[in-house]
Scaffold this motif. Structure first.
Motif, PDB file in Angstrom:
ATOM      1  N   UNK A 190       0.835  -1.196   0.000  1.00 39.80           N
ATOM      2  CA  UNK A 190       0.000   0.000   0.000  1.00 39.80           C
ATOM      3  C   UNK A 190       0.875   1.253   0.000  1.00 39.80           C
ATOM      4  N   UNK A 191       0.349   2.359  -0.517  1.00 42.24           N
ATOM      5  CA  UNK A 191       1.140   3.596  -0.572  1.00 42.24           C
ATOM      6  C   UNK A 191       1.553   4.079   0.822  1.00 42.24           C
ATOM      7  N   UNK A 192       2.726   4.674   0.896  1.00 34.52           N
ATOM      8  CA  UNK A 192       3.267   5.170   2.166  1.00 34.52           C
ATOM      9  C   UNK A 192       2.309   6.162   2.816  1.00 34.52           C
ATOM     10  N   UNK A 193       1.723   7.026   2.042  1.00 36.15           N
ATOM     11  CA  UNK A 193       0.780   8.033   2.577  1.00 36.15           C
ATOM     12  C   UNK A 193      -0.420   7.351   3.245  1.00 36.15           C
ATOM     13  N   UNK A 194      -0.947   6.321   2.630  1.00 41.83           N
ATOM     14  CA  UNK A 194      -2.078   5.576   3.199  1.00 41.83           C
ATOM     15  C   UNK A 194      -1.674   4.963   4.541  1.00 41.83           C
ATOM     16  N   UNK A 195      -0.490   4.370   4.581  1.00 46.79           N
ATOM     17  CA  UNK A 195      -0.012   3.754   5.824  1.00 46.79           C
ATOM     18  C   UNK A 195       0.183   4.806   6.913  1.00 46.79           C
ATOM     19  N   UNK A 196       0.700   5.969   6.549  1.00 47.58           N
ATOM     20  CA  UNK A 196       0.914   7.042   7.519  1.00 47.58           C
ATOM     21  C   UNK A 196      -0.414   7.467   8.143  1.00 47.58           C
ATOM     22  N   UNK A 197      -1.428   7.642   7.319  1.00 48.58           N
ATOM     23  CA  UNK A 197      -2.759   8.021   7.818  1.00 48.58           C
ATOM     24  C   UNK A 197      -3.300   6.926   8.748  1.00 48.58           C
ATOM     25  N   UNK A 238      -3.400   5.125  16.282  1.00 46.27           N
ATOM     26  CA  UNK A 238      -2.940   5.746  17.526  1.00 46.27           C
ATOM     27  C   UNK A 238      -4.110   6.426  18.244  1.00 46.27           C
ATOM     28  N   UNK A 239      -4.878   7.207  17.522  1.00 44.27           N
ATOM     29  CA  UNK A 239      -6.010   7.931  18.113  1.00 44.27           C
ATOM     30  C   UNK A 239      -7.072   6.962  18.622  1.00 44.27           C
ATOM     31  N   UNK A 240      -7.420   5.958  17.814  1.00 41.84           N
ATOM     32  CA  UNK A 240      -8.455   4.996  18.218  1.00 41.84           C
ATOM     33  C   UNK A 240      -8.052   4.199  19.454  1.00 41.84           C
ATOM     34  N   UNK A 241      -6.812   3.760  19.494  1.00 42.06           N
ATOM     35  CA  UNK A 241      -6.369   2.954  20.629  1.00 42.06           C
ATOM     36  C   UNK A 241      -6.131   3.819  21.868  1.00 42.06           C
ATOM     37  N   UNK A 242      -5.602   5.018  21.688  1.00 47.05           N
ATOM     38  CA  UNK A 242      -5.374   5.922  22.813  1.00 47.05           C
ATOM     39  C   UNK A 242      -6.698   6.335  23.457  1.00 47.05           C
ATOM     40  N   UNK A 243      -7.734   6.504  22.628  1.00 51.85           N
ATOM     41  CA  UNK A 243      -9.034   6.933  23.152  1.00 51.85           C
ATOM     42  C   UNK A 243      -9.887   5.759  23.640  1.00 51.85           C
ATOM     43  N   UNK A 244      -9.385   4.525  23.469  1.00 46.79           N
ATOM     44  CA  UNK A 244     -10.105   3.351  23.946  1.00 46.79           C
ATOM     45  C   UNK A 244     -11.137   2.800  22.980  1.00 46.79           C
ATOM     46  N   UNK A 245     -11.205   3.335  21.762  1.00 50.26           N
ATOM     47  CA  UNK A 245     -12.169   2.837  20.784  1.00 50.26           C
ATOM     48  C   UNK A 245     -11.782   1.461  20.243  1.00 50.26           C
ATOM     49  N   UNK A 248       7.648   2.614   9.044  1.00 47.50           N
ATOM     50  CA  UNK A 248       6.981   2.895   7.774  1.00 47.50           C
ATOM     51  C   UNK A 248       7.984   3.451   6.762  1.00 47.50           C
ATOM     52  N   UNK A 249       8.826   4.366   7.223  1.00 44.87           N
ATOM     53  CA  UNK A 249       9.850   4.959   6.356  1.00 44.87           C
ATOM     54  C   UNK A 249      10.870   3.900   5.934  1.00 44.87           C
ATOM     55  N   UNK A 250      11.330   3.083   6.902  1.00 46.40           N
ATOM     56  CA  UNK A 250      12.316   2.046   6.595  1.00 46.40           C
ATOM     57  C   UNK A 250      11.748   1.014   5.623  1.00 46.40           C
TER      58      UNK A 250
END
Length: 160
Positions: free
Chosen positions: A94-101, A107-114, A133-135
């Motif tokens: 998959x494209x790097x940009x997609x993976x970054x998003x 991170x947000x979903x897991x940090x917020x408990x979702x 992701x970069x590597x």
């Protein structure tokens, strides 16, 4: 056409490996295994890296069964038996940009408990994921393509 019952999914962090493995597992009624959980023994006090021999034995016990799906970014010697024994190898490119998003979203979903992940989300882990992701884009992808060359007749590359 023969329906694959032994499937190896490989790709970068946030490429969609686990999501695809879960969907295939449910639709084909095949158990799936995360290579991260073979690499790491999860414990209350944190994760412990399993010795390579133990990881190899775990992979061996999986691939001896009639059907399985393994997924992970790992491309070291201990997991090669699953490539050899697989009927289908899916390389998620998959494209790097997609993976970054996806990394940020996770991170947000897991940090917020979702959602619940395999490890505790921290800012440090987020930075590691960006580095991985970069590597992947600049080093690992080339090594994985090289690793998969002998199995080219059973490799499918998916970019989406």
């Amino acid at each position: 056409m023969h329906q694959a019952r032994k499937i190896h999914i490989i790709g970068s962090v946030a490429s969609g490996k686990s999501t695809l493995a879960r969907k295939l597992s449910r639709n084909l009624n095949i158990p799936y295994y995360e290579l991260d959980n073979i690499m790491w023994e999860r414990g209350a006090d944190g994760d412990r890296r399993r010795p390579e021999e133990e990881r190899s034995e775990m992979v061996h016990s999986i691939v001896r069964t009639d059907s399985w799906i393994v997924e992970g970014v790992h491309h070291q010697g201990w997991m090669v038996e699953s490539l050899v024994q697989s009927e289908l190898i899916i390389f998620l490119d998959t494209p790097k940009r997609t993976r970054t998003i996806r990394i940020i979203k996770r991170f947000i979903e897991e940090k917020s408990g979702l959602k619940k992940g395999n490890y505790k989300q921290t800012f440090s882990m987020l930075m590691k994921m960006f580095q991985w992701n970069h590597r992947f884009e600049n080093e690992d992808k080339i090594n994985i393509r090289r690793l998969l060359e002998p199995y080219h007749n059973k490799v499918k590359v998916l970019r989406n």
